[in-house]
Design an enzyme around this catalytic site. Structure first.
Site, short mmCIF file in Angstrom:
data_model
loop_
_atom_site.label_atom_id
_atom_site.label_comp_id
_atom_site.label_asym_id
_atom_site.label_seq_id
_atom_site.Cartn_x
_atom_site.Cartn_y
_atom_site.Cartn_z
N TYR A 192 0.82 -1.23 0.00
CA TYR A 192 0.00 0.00 0.00
C TYR A 192 0.85 1.28 0.00
CZ TYR A 192 -0.41 -0.06 5.28
OH TYR A 192 -0.20 -0.05 6.63
N GLU A 193 0.21 2.37 -0.33
CA GLU A 193 0.91 3.65 -0.56
C GLU A 193 1.99 3.51 -1.62
OE1 GLU A 193 -0.42 6.22 0.51
OE2 GLU A 193 -1.70 5.34 2.04
#
Lengths: 596, 596
Positions: B438-439
């Site tokens: 994620y990110e």
């Protein structure tokens, strides 16, 4: 997606690397030639693709279930195990005289890869049964063999290995389970065993527990351990099932992975004593247990390869399907399937190269095992035996460690979807983590590599293998291709690093054990990487030869590309490991214990 | 065991490596000196050790629960979030004018490490809120800032980032959520967003969604994306909560890890349109989103460090407690705690060295961020900015990748017990896997490193950092200790490898993008390893100086031993990566796409 057995790769390895044609010339293996391998592998693929693989997700979602001493396996497992048993698969590698098919380990190894790819949890039941069969074959009395083997080999009964106790994990010297001799020659067994895979289940009529225990009055430590057979149901003289024995499952574990495989806590003797028969001689239990452990260690290594292959197949399918972003080279105008992106290709190639390299090493080693049993020349038998034994800790240790990296990459290829359980990639990541732990952790394998396999013969076997590797380098250097030339260079660097470490290990095991054993796992990773890489080098040579003969161009080109990838992206890790081991022994144990 | 905040390590880094004394001399940071850091960190440790960490297992066992559009978080989370909010922790790093404490990122980074060690799932809520605050601070109107920031900073309301859609994961150009302008200046938002962390929950009165959407008629691709604020409850002019907005949670995901953190599918506009306000200007949404993404990427890197620290602490506790087998050096006559075994020490030292190195890199980079905002000299601001931006993909990418290795080792140290969920080690292994995804996945970070951070300025920033590293080598070489001498040698080899790769990247990004981008993740791993290692070299120097002054001997000796371990066992991986990148570009993409 479903599993597709990598038959071409398996058969290429069996023929070109493991040399089944030479093997089939040995006495007793005449019927186990390449054509037999093809036929067996194709049948095996069907069963695993069609029957066993479809149960894999179900087993994760609805694992084995414990209630009131009874374990109910995932719906469908029982029927699948029947199909497995009726197909004769449990007996594939076991002697004809007990109903087996007597096929070589080479063919068996390919088959157990498939079943483990299809369903790691399911495959554990036959895996442990194989180990129990081996132990009974080696050390069981005629009566024991006659009583148990035909029913185990035909899949009516399954087997277990009972080693671990709460206080005795890797350290079997600490086993406390007690065996009291009875006037009738049997023993009464009392104690608690934990982590017993398929220690209780509903897939077979009986469960044959092989149990390490200490006869009352036996010496302390590993020299006082004996091996017993303790069936769940007693077996009458006519072979029919008798009374329920006093061994009971009191719970099963809630685990990170392989959830369908019941991991039992077994209580022996809470109601007067479980009836056990001694296998072989008293106090030689560990020796017998090592027979089944060695078979099981090889098989667990294959489990690593199997789960890596499955994770790879799933990741490839996703990468072909998922469209996201433009390729950096502009080869596609708009968004493309992510398999076009170089980092996705790098990840997939890493997964593939690891699986191929480790598979080749396992199959080549299986052939050595077969030769060590069937070769007419005692010296050849001994050399093959030494080769096989050197490779077992590498197959177990390296193939399982690499499976952690591969299954993690498998999740990564899926991006955010990989983290969602429904996708299925996460299951392989969870399942694989047990492989570096059970049947001896990676550190235990590394101890074996350092102690029994390297230091004990002063590095002789290790150096003999290095000399064989050098021959492959020479052959590579003689091939007029960029891939072969590049491979030769990497292989040579890796071999020299290996030799440095062997010298370091041989010199220091006694004089500086902390430094050597701190480097033992890195040594295992180095040696495993090199040995799998060596097989990739051999595969490259065979593929280039086949290519020159115009055989199966696309397959051979892929084999060459994968080998080259292995050399440039995996073998390149070896020299750094050498530096850590040889120059880092002191710093590895420099931090004071109280400072952690 | 429970979490113990590594205050000494954090404060050593803040003082000796990140140089808080120099930072506090800058305008605006006068009150944020070392004593403030000590006081804040000690308070932060208490909250996390006593209130937040004890909820970590509970959140894994009884995750957030979705029913009929409502998400109920784990019992205790709501109260803990109140305690967090009332302690002023959400506003630690945010401006005084909106109720924050205006402390530097350096101190904030140390605090977010602690909360993430204590409870990764819990910490995600404030982490995302921080990002939303940053975006509103940068691009929000005065009215928006006044409406939202005080309530977000005091923890009454939380924030989310709505980027991903089913067809738009890493590729935001594919965003389809639609924004229709209304006569009153607002927009109606229609679309589906997935993977929205804390997109729905019961811990705050309101949820402030920041949403990427495309205004009707906007250009295709990333140039047509705007950013909107879409509160769960509309906010009246007096600041009170108004009507429920048309954004609804339709499900949450069943995930591998961070189970307590609800990952929502949000449906916008199914009942007439969700009311949104444009943030900043139309079609500049991606730019604003990158502001919060960069803050979040740094924070996710810290999550990697945090979970590594926690896994390390748990493994150490087990290794001190678990008795098994005799030490190979005979230092204990009978069985010993497994921390005596060299391979266990190697595993624990690896975990520790990674966590320390990455922590030091994150804190040093946080200080550079602070200087880039507060330094009076524009050139110093620019240099610090370039340094920080170069490090962000490394902190995100390397710290999270290492956390996979560390949490895997954490399970391994526990042996069979590690695979049992009740032990708790497996949770870290599962939780950590999201961090590389994620990110922005590791590959996305690596693209950033290659493109914006290395190639764009022709390698200038990278080489300037290498020149700073060389100064550390010179300082190490001048220290008359074996550890410093050995470190200098390894650091030099790693720096030269890095420079080779920088040259390769700069030369090839346009002309041979496949080869360069196939090496992008290995480059990230190489550079992250080097940068963290560099900080360990600086730590070694500082610790040797302190030791000479007689300060805290045991702590300084441990710091030196850990640094030396890093050099010999982690930095040694760098040269092999260089070979793979620089010499392996061709083979990385050699396998034909159809052959996978």
């Amino acid at each position: 997606m479903t599993y597709r057995a990598p038959l071409k790769d398996l058969l290429f390895d069996i023929k070109e690397l493991a040399g089944i044609d030479a093997l089939t010339a040995l006495p007793g293996l005449e019927d186990a030639g390449y054509d037999t391998a093809v036929a067996v592998l194709e049948e095996c693929a069907k069963l695993n693709e069609q029957v066993i693989a479809p149960l894999n997700r179900a087993g994760d979602i609805a694992p084995s279930w414990f209630k009131d001493g009874v374990v109910t396996t995932t719906a469908g497992f029982k029927e699948a195990f029947r199909a497995f048993a009726e197909g004769g698969w449990q007996g594939l590698h076991h002697p004809d005289e007990f109903g087996g098919q007597g096929l070589p380990k080479l063919i068996h190894a390919a088959c157990i890869e498939m079943i483990n790819s299809a369903n790691l949890s399911f495959a554990l039941c036959p895996l442990l049964t194989d180990g129990a069969i081996e132990a009974l074959l080696t050390a069981g009395s005629d009566a024991q063999r006659t009583t148990y083997l035909p029913r185990m080999i035909d899949g009516s009964w399954t087997g277990t290995m009972n080693l671990t106790e709460p206080q005795a994990g890797s350290d079997l010297a600490a086993v406390r389970t007690r065996a009291e001799p009875q006037p009738d020659g049997t023993y009464k067994i009392f104690g608690t065993k934990i982590f017993i895979t398929y220690g209780e289940h509903d897939m077979a009529e009986n469960i044959v527990h092989l149990v390490l225990a200490r006869v009352v009055g036996a010496p302390e430590g590993v020299k006082g351990i004996s091996l017993f057979v303790v069936p769940k149901f007693m077996v009458n003289a006519d072979g029919s099932l008798g009374e329920r024995n006093d061994v009971h499952c009191v719970s099963i574990e809630h685990k990170l992975g392989i959830k369908a495989s019941p991991t039992a806590v077994l209580q022996f003797g809470d109601h007067g004593g479980a009836v056990g028969q001694l296998i072989g001689q008293e106090n030689r239990g560990l020796e017998y247990m090592f027979i089944m452990m060695n078979a099981a260690r090889f098989a667990v290594g294959v489990q690593g390869i199997a789960v890596a292959e499955m994770a790879y197949q799933k990741a490839v399918a996703y990468a072909r399907d998922r469209v996201q972003s433009r390729p950096v080279d502009g080869s596609v105008a708009g968004s493309a399937a992510i398999i076009h992106h170089p980092d996705v290709r790098r990840m997939l190639s890493t997964m593939r190269a690891y699986a191929e390299g480790c598979r080749a090493l396992a199959l080549v080693s299986a052939a050595a095992y077969d030769a060590s049993h069937s070769h007419p020349d005692p010296e050849a038998r001994q050399q093959n035996q030494a080769f096989y034994e050197f490779m077992v800790p590498l197959i177990k240790g390296f193939s399982t460690e690499m499976s952690l990296e591969v299954t993690s990459l498998g999740v990564q290829v899926h991006g955010g979807m990989g983290f969602i359980e429904e996708t299925g990639a996460a299951q392989f990541y969870r399942d694989a983590k047990i492989l570096t732990i059970y049947e001896g952790t990676t550190a235990i394998q590394a101890n074996d590599l350092v102690g029994r396999k390297t230091a004990r013969d002063g590095g002789r076997t290790a150096r003999a293998i290095a000399a064989q590797i050098e021959l492959t380098e020479i052959a590579l250097a003689s091939h007029d291709s960029a891939a072969a030339q590049a491979f030769a260079k990497r292989l040579s660097a890796a071999r020299l690093a290996f030799l440095d470490v062997v010298t370091f290990v041989v010199a220091g095991t006694k004089s500086d054990p902390n430094a050597v054993f701190a480097g033992s796992v890195p040594y295992l990773m180095l040696a495993g990487n090199l040995m799998a890489g060596w097989q990739m080098g051999r595969a490259l040579l065979a593929a280039e030869d086949s290519l020159n003969e115009g055989e199966d161009t696309a397959f051979m080109q892929a084999k060459i590309a994968t080998a080259r990838f292995y050399a440039d992206h995996i073998l390149t890790r070896v020299p750094g490991l050498r530096d850590s081991i040889v120059e880092g022994g002191e710093s590895a144990c420099a931090l004071a214990l109280e400072a952690f």
